[in-house]
Structure formats: C-alpha cells, structure tokens
Write an enzyme that holds these catalytic residues in place. Structure first.
Site, PDB file in Angstrom:
ATOM      1  N   TYR A 217      30.131  93.388  24.766  1.00 11.35           N
ATOM      2  CA  TYR A 217      29.206  92.788  23.806  1.00 11.35           C
ATOM      3  C   TYR A 217      29.285  91.275  23.908  1.00 11.35           C
ATOM      4  CZ  TYR A 217      27.127  91.608  19.240  1.00 11.35           C
ATOM      5  OH  TYR A 217      26.346  91.093  18.233  1.00 11.35           O
ATOM      6  N   ASP A 310      33.731  85.908  28.709  1.00 10.21           N
ATOM      7  CA  ASP A 310      33.411  85.796  27.291  1.00 10.21           C
ATOM      8  C   ASP A 310      34.723  85.972  26.528  1.00 10.21           C
ATOM      9  OD1 ASP A 310      32.682  86.067  24.667  1.00 10.21           O
ATOM     10  OD2 ASP A 310      31.077  87.514  25.012  1.00 10.21           O
ATOM     11  N   LYS A 338      35.619  82.470  17.086  1.00 14.84           N
ATOM     12  CA  LYS A 338      36.627  83.083  16.234  1.00 14.84           C
ATOM     13  C   LYS A 338      37.825  82.156  15.963  1.00 14.84           C
ATOM     14  CE  LYS A 338      35.281  87.825  17.382  1.00 14.84           C
ATOM     15  NZ  LYS A 338      34.614  88.200  16.134  1.00 14.84           N
TER      16      LYS A 338
END
Length: 498
Positions: A217, A310, A338
């Site tokens: 994702y 990623d 994050k």
C-alpha cells in the site's frame, strides 16, 4: 525404654507351640504392615487425584469468574452511542476505513485519551495499545518532552506558511540518518509523499510505467489502488470504484518476493521505477526473503529503472536509518512519514540530489502543500528522533517485541491453533495460518473469522490490536515487560476458548 509387663500386649501362641509362634507372628505383622502401606499409598494416590481434580475445578471456576468479570467490566455503551451518531455524520462513521472494525466485527471503541503504552476509551476502559496511532507513537503516546516542546512552539504559532528553521533541523536529521537521502521534501501525509514520489520518478526517467507489488500500500492515489493491501483487503474490494482505467494503465503488479516476475516485467516494459514496502506492513507483517531486496537493486540498475522504498511505515521504526540501513540496500528514492512527525500529520520524500533537484522550485516537477513543514509537525519529529538516536532504543524495541511475538505464537501452538508470525525491531505481525507467509497470496490463506473472534476477546481483556488480519502491529519504548506478560497471559486465555 521397656514397657511394664502390665502394659505389654499378651503373647499369642500358635498351636505349634511357642518355638514356632514368633516367626509366624513376625510374618503376619510384616504382611499387615505391607497391606497397610499399600492401602495408605492407594489412599494417598486417590487423595492426590481428588486434590488435583479439585484444583483444576477451582482454576476453571476462577477463569470463568475472571472472564465474567472482564465481560461485565468492559462496557462500551458510550462508544456505541458515539459511533452510532458518527455513522450519520461521516461515511461508515470513521475518517479512515480500517478504524470501523469491519473485518473483525462489532463496533470500534472510541478513544478518549492516550499516554505511554496505554489508551482509554470514552467508557473508561484501559487498553495496552499495540497500534500506536498506526506506527508514529514509537516512544509512547503523549511523551512529556514532546508535549513540552509543542507547548513552547504553540506560543509562537501553529502554522507559518513560510520557511522556518525547524524544517532545516529535521531535514538534516533525516539526511544524516537515511542512506539514500541527499535532499528531502516535507509533505502532510504518507499518501501525499507517495503522490509526489511517483510524479518525480516519471519526470526524472521520462518513463510512465511503474512496478508495485501485490498487497503493498502506497496511499490512496489512483495510480496505487491496484491490489493495494490492507485498506482494500479489509473491505473485500479488489480495487476502488472511481479510479479511471487510464490512471492505473501504467501500474504493473508483481508478487512480493518474486524476482523472476519482476525481471519479466522489466524486460517487457520501459519502467520508471520499482516501488515497494521493503518490509510489508499493509498485508500484515511480511519480511523480504533473503536476496530479494538486493536482487531488486541489481535488476533496477540493469534495466535503467529507479528503486523506491516506501518507508512510511519502516522508516525510523525497524532501525534509525530505516529498512535500507537494516538490510544494507540503498534505493534511489525513499518515502517517509509516521515516526518523523512524532504523532502529528507529516510525510516526506527524498533521494539523490540530482533526482530531487527535479522538484519545484529547483526544477520543473510541481508539488506543493499549504501546511507542509509546519512548525508543530517539525517540532514533534525533532524531539521524537532525538530520543531514537543510538542503538539502545532499537535494542529495547527488539527485545520486548521478540518476547511478545514469541509468547503469542507459543500460546497459539499450545492451544492447537495454526498461527505464524515474526518481527523486526518494534514492528510485528502474525497470521492465523500454518505459514510461511511470503506474499499477499499467502496472507489470504489466514483464518480471518478466527482472528476476528480472537481480536474481540483480546479487546475485552484490555489489549488493543490492529482490527484487521492484514495490518502490522507496533511496539513502543513505553511498553514494559509487565505489559507484554499481561498480553501473553490474555492470549493464552483466549486461544484456550477458540
């Protein structure tokens, strides 16, 4: 000591006379003693079995009493009321799909506050939290030093829309830590970082096609919503309506951990970049097999494509320099988020200087953001990263996470359940299947119905885990051995009931 004659038992003689009576009496006494001993041993054994049975009964009764107390104590009326109202105000009652608990059943609990390793819902229930706001809370929720720094910054303003020295400070920390990054652009989310990244790799290579991996994702941009892992898998959707065919026509998919499939796509297409989560966290927790990341580095170099990691999830999570430092493989471009925002909205993408100088205003590739690099996110990120620098933090994360995952897997095996899993530093996951799980296809073999029952029962015992089989879990520096031991004990109880 000799007893007086009057107190001695009379001597009973046999019919054969006194000479033979003594041996006979001795033999009888020995036989009687042996019989008595046998009877006593039997009685002791019976008593032991009875005692053991009583203990087991008491334990079972105590477990039932404890479970009943837990169920009675875990009230969610206020959460249910708020969520019912939310469903009339927001699609599905949430701002991000996985929070709705669709894949585990029941209503989500509504949080009221968080601190350290713990969360409290609006009904007053306390949880040991292994979601950690989906990864950023690596030093624990609402860290005192981070809060103090934010308070000091809020007195100066929450958003500038202009350059600030804090951007320079966090940028230097990222560049020093992440091997692939010479320059960095801050954004407001991981999705936004990946949107900038895909435009950048296409602009730099002058190629349109990209390769991603099944179950990985990279945010909800149109080009990435192809076999995209947790968010889509949780809802049971193979894709998303509203994504035009043209948006995904340049997106090629390969199975994770399959180098042969990647090379075939590279041979048949002019590819701008191969993009992946170096450790998958959005199909559950899946590690790269030995040689996979290095193989991708070699293949992308051979065919003139860029390699993109990623690291929105793995960056500063599995090591200070991310997965690329941990595995010793350096990509060309990296996306982050994050942890680098310390719990505030943030994202970033960075890479080699000649690639990043394509980004406006240094170059022609446009990307912008009103709140990008805002002083609050920069401040929280700086304070968080200061606490992570050095090996001690990651050694602690690795130790506590290993104890947790091994304890849960052991509890499952002891109860006869097929569960596999693993961890790297403070990131972990498990699947309700035999395993091994090396790809999204492997992950889909999990018993999601059993996982849902387990998840709900753990929630009722005060353990907050990701509400999807297809999500990773996260440890923080605030979690204690006592927290881990309590979690393992709860897992044992629950596995015994499934």
């Amino acid at each position: 000591f000799v007893a007086p004659a009057s107190s001695r038992p009379p001597l009973i003689l046999s019919q054969r006379g006194p000479t033979s009576s003594i041996p006979s009496s001795t033999s009888a006494l020995k036989g009687a003693a042996a019989a008595t001993a046998t009877a006593a041993a039997a009685a002791t054994a019976v008593g032991f079995v009875a005692s053991s049975s009583r203990r087991q009964h008491r334990r079972a009764t105590a477990r039932r009493t404890r479970l009943q107390a837990l169920l009675e104590a875990h009230k969610t009326e206020v959460s249910d009321k708020i969520f019912a109202e939310a469903k009339g105000l927001m699609p599905g009652g949430v701002s991000s799909p996985v929070r709705a608990f669709k894949s585990v059943g029941g209503n989500p609990v509504v949080f009221d506050r968080v601190k350290g390793a713990y969360a409290w819902d609006v009904d007053g229930n306390k949880y040991i939290d292994y979601v950690g706001t989906w990864g950023p809370a690596i030093i624990g929720h609402a860290d005192d030093d981070v809060l103090k720094a934010l308070q000091d910054q809020m007195a100066k303003g929450t958003s500038f829309g202009a350059p600030s020295a804090l951007e320079n400070e966090l940028a230097k920390m990222v560049i020093d830590a992440v091997p692939s990054v010479d320059m960095v652009r801050f954004t407001n989310s991981g999705t936004e970082a990946c949107m900038g990244m895909i435009r950048l790799v296409r602009a730099y290579t002058k190629r349109e096609k990209v390769i991603k991996f099944e179950g990985c994702y990279h945010g909800h941009a149109d080009a990435f919503l192809v076999q995209a892992g947790s968010g889509v898998a949780t809802l049971g959707l193979p894709d998303s309506p509203g994504v035009p065919a043209g948006a995904t026509s340049g997106t090629l998919c390969a199975p994770y951990n399959d180098l042969a499939a990647v090379e075939k796509l590279l041979q048949e297409n002019e590819v701008a970049a191969v993009i992946l989560e170096p450790v998958v966290g959005n199909s559950g927790f899946i590690k790269p097999v030995e040689g996979f990341l290095q193989g991708l580095r070699e293949l992308t170099t051979k065919y003139g494509a860029l390699l993109v990691f990623d690291e929105v999830m793995t960056g500063f999570r599995i090591s200070y320099g991310g997965a690329q430092e941990y595995f010793g493989v350096t990509p060309d471009v990296t996306t982050m988020g994050k942890v680098i925002g310390g719990g505030l909205p943030v994202g970033a993408y960075g890479g080699r200087k000649e690639i990043m100088e394509m980004v406006a205003p240094a170059g022609p590739m446009y990307q912008a953001g009103t709140l990008s690099g805002n002083p609050l996110a920069m401040t929280a990120g700086i304070k968080t990263m200061e606490k992570l620098k050095g090996k001690e933090a990651y050694a602690q994360l690795d130790r506590t996470t290993e104890k947790l995952i091994n304890g849960i897997l052991s509890a499952a095996r002891d109860a006869g359940h097929a569960v596999c899993g693993g961890h790297i530093s403070g990131m972990f996951g498990f699947f309700f299947c035999e395993g091994p799980v090396n790809s999204f296809a492997d992950a889909t073999k999990s018993d999601t119905e059993k996982f849902a029952k387990w998840h709900r029962a753990m929630l009722e015992r005060g353990i907050y885990l990701a509400p999807s089989q297809y999500e990773a879990g996260f440890m923080s520096l605030a979690h204690t051995d006592e927290d881990v031991e309590r979690t393992i004990a709860a897992a044992k109880e629950v596995f015994a009931t499934l």
